[in-house]
Scaffold this motif. Sequence first.
Motif: not given
Length: 393
Positions: A215-224
């Motif tokens: 997962l990309d960093g922006d996805v990780i930040d948004a999800f978790f």
Amino acid sequence: MSLKPNSLIAVTILSCGIAIAGSAFYLSQDDAQSIVLKNTSAIELQIAEQNIVVPHQDIYPLAPEKINALVHGTDEHDTRGQTSNLKQAQAVPLLLPSSLLGSTLPLTLDVSESGELIINKKIQHLFDFYLSAMGEESLDIIVTRIKHSLTSQLVDPALTQGVEILTGYLQYLNEVSAIKQQFEQNIDPNNTGEYALENVIQVREMVLDARASYLDGDVIDAFFGQADEYEDYMLSLAMINKNNELDTAEKQSAKAELDAAAPEWLLAQQRNANQLNKYRDQYKTLQEQGASQTELQDFTQQSFSPEVADRLAILDEKRLQWQVKLGEYREQFAVITARAIDNNDSDSEQQQLEITQLRKVYFTPQEIKRVRALDSIDSASTSAIHNTDTTAL
């Protein structure tokens, strides 16, 4: 490396996240929406990550190529799958699985003026909504449902982004399944001490590595993002408490430094939790001293604002109803499992059918997800105790 039996419970928690996606750890939606959250022990840290477990069409975890094929509709050896394949008509079962019937459907995803998918929690909620039915439906049907939802509301470039995130998310969950399997295989039934904090930390590090791989960093930040802040704080707090080289004053100083660096939302949650815990202790003391229901209600009204007091009263009533239902369910669940053991027929299709029907009698579709998670942890705990008992013989 060998894990202690209680560590298996912590690792098993990794497989239960889907059942409780979008809420605090093992709290009902009403609990999560109230101002108060109980303090959580280290083993209850929300490092719960989803685990791909479905009926036995495939052996899990899957090969990464299989995940890619499920999403892109290609042969698992063909890596040229195009997003345009998703536009082709696909058979999507009209009726949702029973656990999702009556549930609120995921919110529509957000798209920018330029047509880019806006990365936020709505995406994860959509994925988890359908993945929560794992076990009732096969993974390929669930992926078909998610793809149908994406294609019904998105066009490129947002559609391509959504499909890429879905692929990475499934690969990530699949990797977590492999992590869980690895730790289960290395359980040492002869080691019956308390669970080790370092084991929890090791599992979390492996989960974080898997997340970053897919997962990309922006996805990780948004999800978790918020969950990670909470986990970091609680693990740091547990490490301070466990450090025997620090005296009481040094531990208090370390905790003060930790609080100074913590985000405000987390500190507010902690204050609310502490307030609730203090209230609960005093409430219990009043009960033990024979206080009347009117006196207890007056104490609640004096401890909180009228709005919060009303919510607590409703929450307490719901908790009582839940405990009554859960107790009755447990009694009948024990009868079913005991009968299966007597007939040497445990984990049979008939037993699972009876358990499924029993859950439908007592619980709503949303509650069934919670009960499944609780049953999974109870099963792991019972297995650990059994291993300990047989070792002692």
